[in-house]
Design a protein around this motif. Structure first.
Motif, PDB file in Angstrom:
ATOM      1  N   PHE A 145       0.832  -1.201   0.000  1.00  0.00           N
ATOM      2  CA  PHE A 145       0.000   0.000   0.000  1.00  0.00           C
ATOM      3  C   PHE A 145       0.872   1.257   0.000  1.00  0.00           C
ATOM      4  O   PHE A 145       0.533   2.255  -0.645  1.00  0.00           O
ATOM      5  CB  PHE A 145      -0.941   0.008   1.202  1.00  0.00           C
ATOM      6  N   THR A 146       1.993   1.243   0.706  1.00  0.00           N
ATOM      7  CA  THR A 146       2.925   2.372   0.679  1.00  0.00           C
ATOM      8  C   THR A 146       3.376   2.634  -0.753  1.00  0.00           C
ATOM      9  O   THR A 146       3.418   3.789  -1.215  1.00  0.00           O
ATOM     10  CB  THR A 146       4.153   2.075   1.565  1.00  0.00           C
ATOM     11  N   HIS A 147       3.706   1.564  -1.462  1.00  0.00           N
ATOM     12  CA  HIS A 147       4.133   1.661  -2.865  1.00  0.00           C
ATOM     13  C   HIS A 147       3.001   2.192  -3.740  1.00  0.00           C
ATOM     14  O   HIS A 147       3.213   3.048  -4.619  1.00  0.00           O
ATOM     15  CB  HIS A 147       4.571   0.274  -3.335  1.00  0.00           C
ATOM     16  N   TYR A 148       1.789   1.722  -3.490  1.00  0.00           N
ATOM     17  CA  TYR A 148       0.626   2.187  -4.258  1.00  0.00           C
ATOM     18  C   TYR A 148       0.442   3.697  -4.101  1.00  0.00           C
ATOM     19  O   TYR A 148       0.261   4.419  -5.089  1.00  0.00           O
ATOM     20  CB  TYR A 148      -0.638   1.458  -3.806  1.00  0.00           C
ATOM     21  N   PHE A 149       0.460   4.187  -2.852  1.00  0.00           N
ATOM     22  CA  PHE A 149       0.258   5.622  -2.625  1.00  0.00           C
ATOM     23  C   PHE A 149       1.344   6.452  -3.310  1.00  0.00           C
ATOM     24  O   PHE A 149       1.069   7.521  -3.869  1.00  0.00           O
ATOM     25  CB  PHE A 149       0.247   5.932  -1.126  1.00  0.00           C
ATOM     26  N   ALA A 150       2.586   5.975  -3.288  1.00  0.00           N
ATOM     27  CA  ALA A 150       3.692   6.716  -3.894  1.00  0.00           C
ATOM     28  C   ALA A 150       3.531   6.807  -5.405  1.00  0.00           C
ATOM     29  O   ALA A 150       3.773   7.871  -5.996  1.00  0.00           O
ATOM     30  CB  ALA A 150       5.023   6.056  -3.537  1.00  0.00           C
ATOM     31  N   LEU A 151       3.122   5.705  -6.026  1.00  0.00           N
ATOM     32  CA  LEU A 151       3.022   5.685  -7.483  1.00  0.00           C
ATOM     33  C   LEU A 151       1.706   6.260  -7.994  1.00  0.00           C
ATOM     34  O   LEU A 151       1.682   7.054  -8.925  1.00  0.00           O
ATOM     35  CB  LEU A 151       3.187   4.255  -7.998  1.00  0.00           C
TER      36      LEU A 151
END
Length: 315
Positions: A145-151
């Protein structure tokens, strides 16, 4: 105690935070789907994140769906939230078993897999829903989810999600082959703690604010450790936003809530087609349909099926 999520911000508005205790939500999902420990952890983390993301939506009728497919033995994980943070969800294989990590922790990534994606579908009342799909980076879900928010949203975020289970011994009455009853002691488990937080930096966040947040976060214990120690979401907000003048904006009661009904399920039955409905009727037996989200059973008699066939013909 009912589950709830706190919406908070730093005093200067440069950070927003969502912190929740979701123990009852995750326990309800475990009971509904009879999930193994690792499936409970995977589904619970996803439900918790989806609930907080639901609370980020602006309009009352907005809906958000998260789909995680990592290629692992758990199969698909699906969770849906409304704008109030009320969620429902399931895993494709609730019986999944994988070996724990050497330290004894549940190997969620081993169940979920890492060769796949997290997909977020936002139904905002427009002609077409917004769909974002991004590769998994760990299979442990919080990092994904951290990766999702960043991208997807270009929003630097810190996501922490956790589910802690506990073993217990329960007495069960069983009926033996000779018809007599016996009390046996069964080893079972339930959800002891569950929760999470999502902390996000606004585009105008200063270097000083970022540095302070990084300092606050770097040594913070896991969310389940904090909850087990007796900390409430309010306490965790103070830890995460220490020296940043935290302000609580709202306290939102959340939970596992399925909106299924016999009428809704009947639409799925109609959708199988006229031929299939006719075949069911000719068998002369009632059918049972289960809701994927909550496991509730709906029975349709032959007369019910005849009524649905008339609907299908008119359609």
């Amino acid at each position: 105690m009912k589950d709830y999520v706190i919406k908070a911000t730093s005093g200067n508005g440069e950070i927003r935070a969502y912190v929740g205790n979701t123990r009852e939500m995750v326990e309800q999902a475990r009971v509904n789907h009879n999930t193994t420990k690792v499936a409970t952890a995977a589904l619970g983390r996803t439900l918790t994140a989806t609930s907080m993301m639901g609370l980020m939506m602006k309009n009352e009728k907005d809906e958000l769906t998260v789909i995680i497919k990592g290629g692992g033995p758990i199969g698909t994980i699906l969770a849906t939230s409304d704008a109030k943070g009320m969620v429902r969800g399931y895993v494709q294989n609730p019986d999944v078993q994988v070996e724990n990590y050497p330290n004894g922790k549940l190997n969620v990534a081993g169940a979920v897999g890492t060769d796949g994606y997290v997909q977020v579908i936002k139904d905002l009342g427009l002609k077409e829903p917004y769909i974002g799909s991004y590769p998994l980076v760990s299979g442990e879900i919080a990092e994904d989810f951290t990766h999702y928010f960043a991208l997807s949203e270009q929003t630097p975020s810190v996501v922490s999600l956790g589910v802690l289970t506990r073993n217990m011994e329960v007495e069960r009455k069983i009926t033996k082959e000779d018809g007599s009853e016996e009390i046996v002691v069964c080893r079972e488990f339930d959800v002891e703690q569950a929760g999470g937080f999502i902390v996000q930096l606004m585009p105008f966040a200063s270097e000083e604010t970022i540095a302070q947040l990084e300092n606050n976060i770097k040594d913070i214990p896991s969310i389940t450790t904090l909850l087990k120690a007796g900390n409430k979401p309010e306490d965790i907000v103070e830890m995460v936003l220490k020296d940043l003048e935290p302000k609580i904006l709202d306290v939102c009661e959340v939970g596992f809530e399925c909106n299924c009904s016999k009428e809704r399920v009947s639409r799925a039955v109609v959708s199988v087609g006229k031929k299939e409905l006719t075949d069911m009727i000719e068998e002369g037996k009632p059918i049972e349909v289960n809701c994927h989200f909550c496991g509730r059973h709906y029975e349709f008699s032959v007369d019910d099926l005849k009524h649905l066939l008339k609907k299908a013909v008119r359609a």
